[in-house]
Design a protein around this motif. Structure first.
Motif, short mmCIF file in Angstrom:
data_model
loop_
_atom_site.label_atom_id
_atom_site.label_comp_id
_atom_site.label_asym_id
_atom_site.label_seq_id
_atom_site.Cartn_x
_atom_site.Cartn_y
_atom_site.Cartn_z
N GLY A 132 12.51 -37.91 -2.23
CA GLY A 132 11.82 -37.28 -2.78
C GLY A 132 14.09 -36.90 -2.82
O GLY A 132 14.68 -35.93 -3.19
N SER A 133 14.03 -36.39 -1.63
CA SER A 133 15.11 -35.87 -0.72
C SER A 133 16.38 -36.43 -0.68
O SER A 133 17.48 -36.30 -1.62
CB SER A 133 14.95 -35.37 0.65
N THR A 367 14.34 -29.38 -0.24
CA THR A 367 12.98 -28.57 1.20
C THR A 367 14.32 -28.04 1.76
O THR A 367 15.87 -27.38 1.67
CB THR A 367 13.02 -30.03 2.17
N GLU A 369 15.40 -28.03 5.05
CA GLU A 369 16.11 -28.79 5.90
C GLU A 369 17.53 -29.66 4.96
O GLU A 369 18.46 -29.55 5.20
CB GLU A 369 15.41 -30.14 6.52
#
Ligand code: FAD
Length: 383
Positions: A132-133, A367, A369
């Motif tokens: 997903g990222s 996220t 990150e």
């Protein structure tokens, strides 16, 4: 201090939303969380109260408001006691903005207006089992065939995936290795042959919100459902993120405020060693830290939202605001559980749910990150 930039219209909407939540959500929140869903007519009632599209144009039935109108509603919904309900009810907020920004008038009329009225549900499907990222790696394929696209692939962790009538779906229309330059957004409608959703996924929190996988098996989607230009989807997705992340940040601030409210009440009532636990200095100080973290996050989110309202490029600031609000919310909900003792670990206790529900926000909407990567890339360099 999110209200620092509020005018009378924001205050009026906050009052309407609070009344709606008191009557329509709070009395049932716990039962809906345990049942893993909320009634579908809640959306119709929320639509009638003007809570589903406060920032959308009046031409599609929205309130025509600014970003703070959206944040006011997000905060009020949290106070209903079921973040899962708030997220399920709010899935339109990530699904509709690309249609509003890039869609035709006919698409807005068809897909936006009924969702704002609460008679239809919209979801956004980007994430896939492979990741997903890294949005540029979407694998779900859409191949043009006459006046249709033939879609095959799979999505996962989709909020309102089981209920949605319209799924704004990220698909690859370019070559398999085209990266971000080969993505498009297609609205895939429930009932289209080849489109199915899986059973609700079992989650740590957000229980009342349905989260599912979606499957597209040679699904024929009218080319008229393409949002914006072909291969322009990545930019539409990115443009959507500022508003989504501000909503998440405001939700986190509201959850922290709710956890503080519940904890203040508890420490006033609970006794140990012959006095109220709120009279112990260590507990007073912990509450002072909780209030400080909430106030810091609240002020920061307000300032970033105001800069967004003024049309400034707030890409890095929004990422910072999301991380700051998520961190404050995690700290506060964790401390709230601690100050409740064993009760804080029990399902009957409001802070137990807030603690579980908070965990997602460091993951969803990008996220922590990935936010840090954005801050690294887009924040003005210090001199
Ligand atoms: C309850 C719930 C609801 C959701 N709703 C939706 C929805 O409605 N629509 C939708 O499309 N998606 C939705 N999602 C998916 C969510 O957006 C993704 O889970 C999220 O973007 C992370 O993707 P991933 O799970 O594949 O993790 P990965 O991308 O596999 O990441 C795993 C870890 O690697 C880290 N990582 C990845 N890349 C980097 C990097 N470059 N540098 C440093 N660290 C990195 C991540 O930060 C993370 O810690 C939802 C998820 C949940 C749990």
């Amino acid at each position: 201090m999110l209200d620092l930039f509020h005018d009378d219209s924001h205050r009026a909407l906050a009052a309407t939303a609070a009344r709606f939540v008191d009557t329509n959500i709070r009395p049932y929140a716990e039962a809906w969380e345990e049942a893993g869903s909320f009634p579908s007519d809640l959306a119709v009632r929320a639509g009638a109260a003007g809570l589903l599209g406060p920032t959308y144009p009046e031409s599609v039935g929205g309130g025509g408001g600014d970003v703070f109108h959206g944040l006011v509603v997000a905060e009020a919904l949290v106070r209903g006691g079921s973040v899962g309900t708030a997220m399920g009810l709010g899935s339109h907020a990530i699904a509709l903005p690309p249609i509003l920004a890039l869609g035709t008038d006919a698409q807005k009329e068809r897909f936006v207006r009924p969702v704002v009225a609460g008679t239809r549900v919209a979801a956004l499907a980007i994430t896939e089992p492979s990741g997903g990222s890294d949005v540029a790696r979407v694998r779900t394929r859409a191949v043009r065939d006459g006046d249709h696209y033939v879609v095959s692939g799979q999505k996962t962790y989709i909020t309102s995936g089981g209920r949605a009538d319209y799924v704004v779906t990220a698909v690859r229309t370019g070559a398999p290795d085209s990266g971000h330059a080969g993505l498009s957004l297609l609205v895939i409608e429930r009932g289209t042959p080849g489109f199915t959703s899986g059973p609700p996924l079992r989650k740590m929190g957000w229980w009342a919100s349905d989260t599912t996988e979606l499957f597209f098996d040679d699904c024929r989607v009218p080319a008229a459902n393409l949002i914006g230009a072909e291969n322009f989807g990545f930019y539409a997705i990115m443009a959507n993120f500022a508003q989504e992340r501000l909503l998440i940040a405001a939700t986190c601030v509201a959850m922290a405020a709710e956890a503080i409210r519940l904890t203040e009440r508890h420490v006033r009532e609970r006794e140990a060693f012959g006095r109220r636990i709120g009279d112990f200095q260590v507990i007073r100080h912990r509450l002072a830290e909780m209030r400080t973290r909430e106030a810091e996050a609240r002020s920061f989110v307000a300032v970033v939202a105001e800069r967004h309202r003024r049309g400034e490029d707030v890409t890095a600031w929004v990422a910072m605001a999301k991380n700051a609000a998520v961190s404050a919310c995690s700290f506060v909900t964790d401390a709230a559980v601690q100050l409740h003792g064993g009760l804080g670990y029990m399902r009957e206790c409001g802070v137990e749910r807030l603690y579980r529900d908070a965990r997602l926000f460091a993951i969803g909407g990008g996220t922590t990150e990935i936010m840090n990567e954005i801050i690294h890339r887009f924040a003005p360099t210090s001199r």
